[in-house]
Design an enzyme around this catalytic site. Structure first.
Site, mmCIF file in Angstrom:
data_model
loop_
_atom_site.group_PDB
_atom_site.id
_atom_site.type_symbol
_atom_site.label_atom_id
_atom_site.label_comp_id
_atom_site.label_asym_id
_atom_site.label_seq_id
_atom_site.Cartn_x
_atom_site.Cartn_y
_atom_site.Cartn_z
ATOM 1 N N PRO A 1 32.720 38.916 31.968
ATOM 2 C CA PRO A 1 33.739 38.706 33.016
ATOM 3 C C PRO A 1 34.770 39.833 33.121
ATOM 4 O O PRO A 1 35.567 39.854 34.041
ATOM 5 C CB PRO A 1 34.403 37.398 32.610
ATOM 6 C CG PRO A 1 34.139 37.274 31.151
ATOM 7 C CD PRO A 1 32.823 37.936 30.901
ATOM 8 N N TYR B 1 45.161 43.846 31.955
ATOM 9 C CA TYR B 1 44.056 43.932 30.986
ATOM 10 C C TYR B 1 44.612 44.642 29.753
ATOM 11 O O TYR B 1 45.070 45.780 29.844
ATOM 12 C CB TYR B 1 42.900 44.748 31.555
ATOM 13 C CG TYR B 1 42.145 44.092 32.680
ATOM 14 C CD1 TYR B 1 42.583 44.200 34.006
ATOM 15 C CD2 TYR B 1 40.973 43.375 32.440
ATOM 16 C CE1 TYR B 1 41.882 43.608 35.040
ATOM 17 C CE2 TYR B 1 40.273 42.777 33.477
ATOM 18 C CZ TYR B 1 40.728 42.892 34.773
ATOM 19 O OH TYR B 1 40.028 42.299 35.797
ATOM 20 N N LYS C 1 32.860 40.582 38.140
ATOM 21 C CA LYS C 1 31.768 40.917 39.057
ATOM 22 C C LYS C 1 30.810 39.761 39.331
ATOM 23 O O LYS C 1 29.953 39.863 40.201
ATOM 24 C CB LYS C 1 30.969 42.100 38.500
ATOM 25 C CG LYS C 1 31.733 43.402 38.515
ATOM 26 C CD LYS C 1 32.127 43.786 39.925
ATOM 27 C CE LYS C 1 33.192 44.868 39.961
ATOM 28 N NZ LYS C 1 33.988 44.799 41.193
ATOM 29 N N HIS D 1 45.756 42.015 46.092
ATOM 30 C CA HIS D 1 46.253 42.917 45.045
ATOM 31 C C HIS D 1 45.829 44.334 45.376
ATOM 32 O O HIS D 1 44.655 44.604 45.608
ATOM 33 C CB HIS D 1 45.687 42.502 43.668
ATOM 34 C CG HIS D 1 46.403 41.350 43.056
ATOM 35 N ND1 HIS D 1 46.207 40.948 41.756
ATOM 36 C CD2 HIS D 1 47.339 40.509 43.561
ATOM 37 C CE1 HIS D 1 46.988 39.910 41.489
ATOM 38 N NE2 HIS D 1 47.677 39.614 42.576
ATOM 39 N N TYR E 1 35.896 48.705 40.658
ATOM 40 C CA TYR E 1 36.570 47.401 40.544
ATOM 41 C C TYR E 1 36.668 46.717 41.919
ATOM 42 O O TYR E 1 36.451 45.514 42.038
ATOM 43 C CB TYR E 1 37.975 47.576 39.956
ATOM 44 C CG TYR E 1 38.624 46.282 39.519
ATOM 45 C CD1 TYR E 1 39.330 45.492 40.422
ATOM 46 C CD2 TYR E 1 38.533 45.846 38.198
ATOM 47 C CE1 TYR E 1 39.911 44.295 40.027
ATOM 48 C CE2 TYR E 1 39.123 44.654 37.790
ATOM 49 C CZ TYR E 1 39.808 43.887 38.719
ATOM 50 O OH TYR E 1 40.381 42.689 38.326
HETATM 51 C C1 PHB Z 1 40.180 35.235 36.191
HETATM 52 O O1 PHB Z 1 41.211 35.152 36.885
HETATM 53 O O2 PHB Z 1 39.582 34.227 35.743
HETATM 54 C C2 PHB Z 1 39.625 36.612 35.879
HETATM 55 C C3 PHB Z 1 40.169 37.714 36.510
HETATM 56 C C4 PHB Z 1 39.667 38.980 36.226
HETATM 57 C C5 PHB Z 1 38.650 39.120 35.302
HETATM 58 C C6 PHB Z 1 38.109 37.998 34.656
HETATM 59 C C7 PHB Z 1 38.603 36.731 34.944
HETATM 60 O O3 PHB Z 1 38.182 40.367 35.009
#
Ligand code: PHB
Ligand code: APR
Length: 388
Positions: free
Chosen positions: A292, A200, A296, A72, A383
């Protein structure tokens, strides 16, 4: 039994450290409380920084990841005012790899098997002894028999609920914690992802995240009150709420289906200092937990492993002083990721008791992220991974 490094915990931290040490000719024994299938049954985030993917390749575990992982170049953020993208590649020349932690752990186990590494599953009542001497040892029970493992060093890779952190005297530990007043309800479904990259979402009803594992497997999250129970949520209720919080165009085209995994996880920020006690070194979730939101957890475990592997290699090469710098070096990067994960959580969630001023500050943060290249570069740098 005797080994050079006793590794407590057979999750990503323990397995990756064992793999790197064995490939460098340093003997290890991994002591894991659960069965292998139990460890492999855990569903965890799957966004890997370049530092983590490079380390997995260095450990000889990158082939399937490079074949099946999804690169990505950026991510999407959505608010009531619409959706915008932060282009990691354009801002900082970096990308991330989407590849589930379950897959990473499977690859690590396969690599460990291939080199004949020693992993003891269902090792119960692990206890650490004489950590402040030059002859530490570990005891444990297996199949009703007691065992002793003498070693030069102990790597505490046994996660937040493990024994290693607790083996450091409480008066020699400083713990920092922030428990968030909400949880994440997560669903895994055999459906096509809602978008090519992650979304997000900051929404007045609460945070949502649209993620994925592969083109046929999607992972979604909803912020829910801590009082919610997973049985409170039917699949239909989940999909309806998710559609409310994602951008309308995304929600309209989203494929839904039965959940193959559904769970609620609490969110906390946690760090313990120092990450060393005599010949014990803490690694990964044993020393720190991140919410989450910034993806990280696994990536911080990887940088801890990198630092400890380098220090142990030097120590076994005659430079024991290299171990003295491990804790401070790891903590510097940990606090950087801790800050970022806290910031992402703060700007994307609805906090109980959040007032209009808080709301306007969140909107201002997100507006800067949408319109300022410098803000996007800072987010992209964090990130995709701070330097090791
Ligand atoms: C996930 O795909 O489980 C995932 C991806 C990004 C995040 C948290 C969880 O910030
Ligand atoms: N004795 C032996 N093994 C133990 C003990 C114990 N007393 N306590 C815990 N363990 C094992 C657990 O069963 C688990 O398999 O230690 C392992 C720790 O693994 P993780 O909790 O996954 O932690 P870590 O390896 O540091 O990986 C961090 O995993 O949980 C995610 O979000 C986290 O992505 C992050 C990553």
């Amino acid at each position: 039994m005797r080994t050079q490094v006793a590794i407590i915990g057979g999750g990503p931290s323990g397995l990756l450290l064992s793999q790197l040490l064995n490939r460098a000719g340093i003997e290890t024994v991994v002591l894991e409380r659960q069965t292998r299938s139990y460890v492999l049954g855990r569903i965890r985030a799957g966004v890997l920084e370049r530092g983590c993917t490079d380390l997995l390749r260095r450990a000889g575990c990158g082939a399937r990841m490079d074949n099946e992982g999804i690169i990505h170049d950026g991510t999407n953020l959505s608010t009531v005012n619409g959706m915008f993208r932060v282009d990691f590649k354009a801002r900082v020349g970096e990308t991330v790899m989407v590849y589930g932690q379950t897959e990473v752990t499977q690859d690590l186990y396969a690599a460990q098997d291939a080199i004949g590494a020693t992993i003891v599953h269902e090792a119960q009542n692990v206890a650490l002894h004489d950590l402040t001497t030059d002859a530490p040892y570990v005891t444990y029970e297996k199949d009703g028999r007691s065992h002793r493992l003498d070693c030069d060093y102990v790597a505490g890779c046994d996660g937040f609920h493990g024994i290693s952190r607790q083996s450091i005297p409480a008066d020699r530990r400083t713990e920092y914690e922030r428990v968030y007043p909400f949880g994440w309800l997560g669903v895994l479904s055999r459906t096509a992802p809602a978008a090519e990259e992650l979304i997000y979402a900051n929404h007045p009803r609460g945070f949502a995240l649209a993620s994925m594992r592969n083109p046929q497997l999607s992972r979604y999250y909803l912020q829910v009150p801590l009082s919610d129970k997973v049985e409170d949520w039917t699949d239909q209720a989940f999909w309806d709420e998710l559609r409310r919080r994602l951008p309308a165009k995304v929600a309209e085209g989203m494929e839904t289906g039965p959940s193959i995994e559904k769970s609620i996880a609490p969110l906390r920020s946690f760090v313990t200092e120092p990450m060393r006690w005599g010949r014990l070194f803490l690694v990964g979730d044993a020393a720190h937990i991140v919410p989450p939101t910034g993806a990280k957890g696994l990536n911080l475990a990887a940088s801890d492993v990198h630092y400890l592997f380098e220090a142990l290699q030097a120590a076994f090469g005659g430079d024991a002083a290299a171990l003295d710098g491990y804790s401070d070096r790891a903590l510097r990067r940990i606090w950087g990721a801790m800050r970022f994960s806290w910031w992402m959580t703060s700007i994307l969630h609805r906090f109980p008791g959040q007032d209009d001023f808080d709301q306007k500050i969140q909107e201002a943060e997100l507006y800067q992220l949408e319109t300022l290249e410098s803000a996007q570069a800072a987010m992209a740098r964090n990130y995709t991974g701070l330097p090791y």
